[in-house]
Design a protein around this motif. Structure first.
Motif, PDB file in Angstrom:
ATOM      1  N   ARG A 101      -1.840   8.728  -7.694  1.00  0.00           N
ATOM      2  CA  ARG A 101      -2.449  10.097  -7.796  1.00  0.00           C
ATOM      3  C   ARG A 101      -3.280  10.635  -6.817  1.00  0.00           C
ATOM      4  NH1 ARG A 101      -7.123  11.074  -9.998  1.00  0.00           N
ATOM      5  NH2 ARG A 101      -8.461   9.315 -10.672  1.00  0.00           N
ATOM      6  N   VAL A 102      -4.049   9.789  -6.186  1.00  0.00           N
ATOM      7  CA  VAL A 102      -4.855  10.111  -5.196  1.00  0.00           C
ATOM      8  C   VAL A 102      -4.792   9.286  -3.966  1.00  0.00           C
ATOM      9  CG1 VAL A 102      -7.494  10.066  -4.311  1.00  0.00           C
ATOM     10  CG2 VAL A 102      -6.840  10.478  -6.742  1.00  0.00           C
ATOM     11  N   ASN A 103      -4.400  10.026  -2.895  1.00  0.00           N
ATOM     12  CA  ASN A 103      -4.142   9.156  -1.517  1.00  0.00           C
ATOM     13  C   ASN A 103      -4.224  10.218  -0.576  1.00  0.00           C
ATOM     14  OD1 ASN A 103      -3.063   7.155   0.207  1.00  0.00           O
ATOM     15  ND2 ASN A 103      -1.845   6.463  -1.509  1.00  0.00           N
ATOM     16  N   SER A 104      -3.775   9.846   1.006  1.00  0.00           N
ATOM     17  CA  SER A 104      -3.684  10.759   1.891  1.00  0.00           C
ATOM     18  C   SER A 104      -2.595  11.472   1.628  1.00  0.00           C
ATOM     19  CB  SER A 104      -3.211  10.006   3.309  1.00  0.00           C
ATOM     20  OG  SER A 104      -2.173   9.322   3.079  1.00  0.00           O
ATOM     21  N   LEU A 105      -2.420  12.763   2.149  1.00  0.00           N
ATOM     22  CA  LEU A 105      -1.410  13.947   2.050  1.00  0.00           C
ATOM     23  C   LEU A 105      -0.142  13.395   1.855  1.00  0.00           C
ATOM     24  CD1 LEU A 105      -1.047  16.699   0.921  1.00  0.00           C
ATOM     25  CD2 LEU A 105      -0.925  17.400   3.306  1.00  0.00           C
ATOM     26  N   GLU A 106       0.345  12.781   2.982  1.00  0.00           N
ATOM     27  CA  GLU A 106       1.582  11.881   3.245  1.00  0.00           C
ATOM     28  C   GLU A 106       1.972  10.927   2.327  1.00  0.00           C
ATOM     29  OE1 GLU A 106      -0.758   9.712   6.308  1.00  0.00           O
ATOM     30  OE2 GLU A 106      -0.690  11.887   5.333  1.00  0.00           O
ATOM     31  N   LEU A 107       1.034  10.466   1.548  1.00  0.00           N
ATOM     32  CA  LEU A 107       1.353   9.091   0.590  1.00  0.00           C
ATOM     33  C   LEU A 107       1.030   9.361  -1.050  1.00  0.00           C
ATOM     34  CD1 LEU A 107      -0.265   6.154   2.537  1.00  0.00           C
ATOM     35  CD2 LEU A 107       2.272   6.919   2.408  1.00  0.00           C
ATOM     36  N   VAL A 108       0.590  10.543  -1.107  1.00  0.00           N
ATOM     37  CA  VAL A 108       0.305  11.002  -2.498  1.00  0.00           C
ATOM     38  C   VAL A 108       1.575  11.080  -3.267  1.00  0.00           C
ATOM     39  CG1 VAL A 108       0.292  13.534  -2.474  1.00  0.00           C
ATOM     40  CG2 VAL A 108      -1.147  12.399  -4.155  1.00  0.00           C
ATOM     41  N   GLY A 109       1.665  10.398  -4.486  1.00  0.00           N
ATOM     42  CA  GLY A 109       3.116  10.337  -5.162  1.00  0.00           C
ATOM     43  C   GLY A 109       3.818   9.344  -4.849  1.00  0.00           C
ATOM     44  N   PRO A 161      -1.031 -11.197 -16.970  1.00  0.00           N
ATOM     45  CA  PRO A 161      -1.591 -10.012 -17.381  1.00  0.00           C
ATOM     46  C   PRO A 161      -2.273  -9.318 -15.995  1.00  0.00           C
ATOM     47  CG  PRO A 161      -2.009 -11.793 -19.082  1.00  0.00           C
ATOM     48  CD  PRO A 161      -1.613 -12.303 -17.753  1.00  0.00           C
ATOM     49  N   THR A 162      -1.704  -8.050 -15.591  1.00  0.00           N
ATOM     50  CA  THR A 162      -2.073  -7.264 -14.655  1.00  0.00           C
ATOM     51  C   THR A 162      -2.340  -5.911 -14.995  1.00  0.00           C
ATOM     52  OG1 THR A 162      -0.721  -8.827 -13.209  1.00  0.00           O
ATOM     53  CG2 THR A 162      -1.436  -6.571 -12.428  1.00  0.00           C
ATOM     54  N   VAL A 163      -3.558  -5.304 -14.598  1.00  0.00           N
ATOM     55  CA  VAL A 163      -3.933  -3.965 -14.508  1.00  0.00           C
ATOM     56  C   VAL A 163      -3.764  -3.067 -13.487  1.00  0.00           C
ATOM     57  CG1 VAL A 163      -5.526  -4.507 -16.562  1.00  0.00           C
ATOM     58  CG2 VAL A 163      -6.438  -4.437 -14.037  1.00  0.00           C
ATOM     59  N   PHE A 164      -4.020  -1.692 -13.701  1.00  0.00           N
ATOM     60  CA  PHE A 164      -3.837  -0.775 -12.476  1.00  0.00           C
ATOM     61  C   PHE A 164      -5.098  -0.073 -12.378  1.00  0.00           C
ATOM     62  CE2 PHE A 164      -2.448   1.243 -16.192  1.00  0.00           C
ATOM     63  CZ  PHE A 164      -2.524   2.590 -15.943  1.00  0.00           C
ATOM     64  N   GLU A 165      -5.208   0.441 -11.396  1.00  0.00           N
ATOM     65  CA  GLU A 165      -6.743   1.289 -10.866  1.00  0.00           C
ATOM     66  C   GLU A 165      -6.488   2.607 -11.017  1.00  0.00           C
ATOM     67  OE1 GLU A 165      -8.321   1.064  -7.152  1.00  0.00           O
ATOM     68  OE2 GLU A 165      -6.449   2.081  -6.024  1.00  0.00           O
ATOM     69  N   SER A 166      -7.755   3.121 -11.136  1.00  0.00           N
ATOM     70  CA  SER A 166      -7.784   4.432 -11.589  1.00  0.00           C
ATOM     71  C   SER A 166      -7.292   5.742 -10.619  1.00  0.00           C
ATOM     72  CB  SER A 166      -9.433   5.167 -11.607  1.00  0.00           C
ATOM     73  OG  SER A 166     -10.185   4.986 -10.554  1.00  0.00           O
ATOM     74  N   ASN A 167      -6.773   5.320  -9.251  1.00  0.00           N
ATOM     75  CA  ASN A 167      -6.436   6.329  -8.479  1.00  0.00           C
ATOM     76  C   ASN A 167      -4.783   6.207  -8.394  1.00  0.00           C
ATOM     77  OD1 ASN A 167      -8.457   6.718  -7.025  1.00  0.00           O
ATOM     78  ND2 ASN A 167      -8.323   5.528  -5.490  1.00  0.00           N
ATOM     79  N   MET A 168      -4.232   5.602  -9.572  1.00  0.00           N
ATOM     80  CA  MET A 168      -2.811   5.910  -9.960  1.00  0.00           C
ATOM     81  C   MET A 168      -2.784   6.222 -11.389  1.00  0.00           C
ATOM     82  SD  MET A 168      -1.766   2.062  -9.376  1.00  0.00           S
ATOM     83  CE  MET A 168      -2.150   1.825  -7.554  1.00  0.00           C
ATOM     84  N   MET A 169      -1.338   6.357 -11.677  1.00  0.00           N
ATOM     85  CA  MET A 169      -1.064   6.644 -13.225  1.00  0.00           C
ATOM     86  C   MET A 169       0.135   5.762 -13.537  1.00  0.00           C
ATOM     87  SD  MET A 169      -0.877  10.921 -13.237  1.00  0.00           S
ATOM     88  CE  MET A 169      -0.507  11.371 -11.446  1.00  0.00           C
TER      89      MET A 169
END
Length: 401
Positions: A269-277, A288-296
């Motif tokens: 959800r947050v990245n450089s313009l060409e990599l967002v999404g 067990p594995t978690v994911f960080e706040s910069n993604m959904m």
């Protein structure tokens, strides 16, 4: 340098070639009369010259005689990736060259194509390093290049036999490259099938989410803890979350809330313009594995959407254009939100249709990967042959016999 075999010698570049630096570009040349096409550093690549954007400047009669290119001339880059070489084969009848290039014109003791192969090997082995001057970019001055010693057979016919062997491998290389290009075009054609479909919205096939990941300060990261997927943990498409992840201290409740499961979809959800999404589906987890706040994270309704198909679709040019249009830009980064993800177009194709599409796409991609692997093997073979033939370790007859 080791002792050369019988029939071989070392000769300075300026004894083998007439050397010439191209014409300097200036305001007068740019605006003057009698404008002619010329080749620059950027136009010369390894063993090829690009003609799609040649510039023009003026050359008077004396300069045309001095800087005219004729078949057999070698063009060698003077700056940047120094030593990059291509041979002029008369692709234009009236073309010249600029100051960023050395032109080598054989005096007759060496075959230009032998020198072409020699330059490739010399650059790979960094044989020009001592002659290179370094300012903002690397340069190979003519006076230093002229003193470089070239190992070569005295017999020009042996040079040509060596060229024949290496050119033969280069021909096979070009055939595989052409096949890879065709497969890329075929993959594009398969992907284009999806553009002919009607679209709904990605939100229609999402069962849960999108949900933002967990934020933890840098002090929470270390050698122990729970693996965490970050925005740099994967590229677009297939990923491996079973190894190489950073670890973070989280509570049991946080693992439950932010834990990933096989089949989940994660989207930057947050990245450089060409990599967002940038997106991937979770294929396998070792623990067990978690994911960080910069993604959904999205959990899909598996009766409506296959995770791998969804991953492939989110990597398509159509979706990249969509996220670029929806992204909110800030300093050095861009962002999308959960509404942007839910509103993302999604093909109206049932799961059996999605799986059939993946099978067609996979067949093309598997063939492409096989061709890429074959090309890598061939290039390794060519490199070994070049090292042996251009140093005299083996004679051309040992390869062609």
């Amino acid at each position: 340098m080791r002792e050369l075999p019988p029939g071989w010698t070392l000769t300075r570049v300026d004894d083998l070639f007439e050397m010439q630096i191209g014409k300097k570009l200036n305001k007068e040349a740019s605006a003057g009369r009698d404008q002619r096409e010329y080749v620059t550093n950027k136009d010369v690549q390894w063993n090829q010259i690009h003609f799609n954007s040649l510039n023009r400047m003026s050359f008077n009669a004396a300069e045309r005689d001095r800087f005219l290119l004729i078949p057999g001339d070698l063009l060698v880059t003077e700056g940047g990736e120094v030593g990059r070489t291509a041979i002029w084969e008369g692709q234009r009848t009236d073309c010249y060259f600029q100051m960023s290039l050395h032109r080598l014109r054989s005096r007759g003791a060496i075959d230009p194509r032998y020198m072409l192969h020699y330059m490739s090997r010399a650059a790979r082995l960094e044989l020009f390093v001592e002659g290179v001057s370094q300012t903002s970019i690397a340069h190979l001055p003519q006076d230093k290049f002229a003193k470089h010693l070239v190992a070569h057979p005295v017999d020009i016919e042996e040079q040509r036999r060596i060229v024949g062997v290496l050119d033969g491998v280069s021909g096979l290389e070009r055939e595989i490259e052409a096949s890879i290009s065709k497969l890329k075009a075929l993959r594009f054609g398969v992907m284009k099938e999806l553009t002919d479909l009607d679209y709904g919205k990605l939100g229609e096939v999402i069962k849960q989410g999108p949900q933002n990941g967990i934020y933890k300060p840098g002090s929470s990261y270390g050698l122990h803890g729970t693996p965490i997927v970050r925005i740099d943990s994967f590229s677009q498409g297939m990923s491996d979350f079973t190894r190489g992840l950073l670890r973070v201290a989280v509570s049991g409740d946080e693992v439950v809330r932010y834990g990933l499961e096989v089949g989940d979809l994660v989207v930057n959800r947050v990245n450089s313009l060409e990599l967002v999404g940038k997106s991937t589906s979770v294929r396998k987890l070792a623990e067990p594995t978690v994911f960080e706040s910069n993604m959904m994270r999205c959990k899909l309704n598996r009766s409506l959407a296959d995770p791998v198909f969804t991953e492939v679709w989110l990597g398509s040019s159509a979706v990249k254009r969509y996220f670029l249009a929806r992204a909110k830009s800030a300093i050095s980064q861009a962002s999308i939100n959960s509404d942007d993800v839910r509103d993302c177009p999604f093909p109206k194709l049932d799961v059996p249709g999605q799986l059939a599409f993946l099978a067609r796409l996979g067949a093309v991609e598997d063939q492409q990967l096989a061709e890429v692997a074959e090309l890598a093997k061939l290039r390794k073979l060519k490199q070994g042959l070049a090292d042996d033939l251009l140093s005299g370790r083996i004679a051309s007859t040992a390869v062609t016999a």
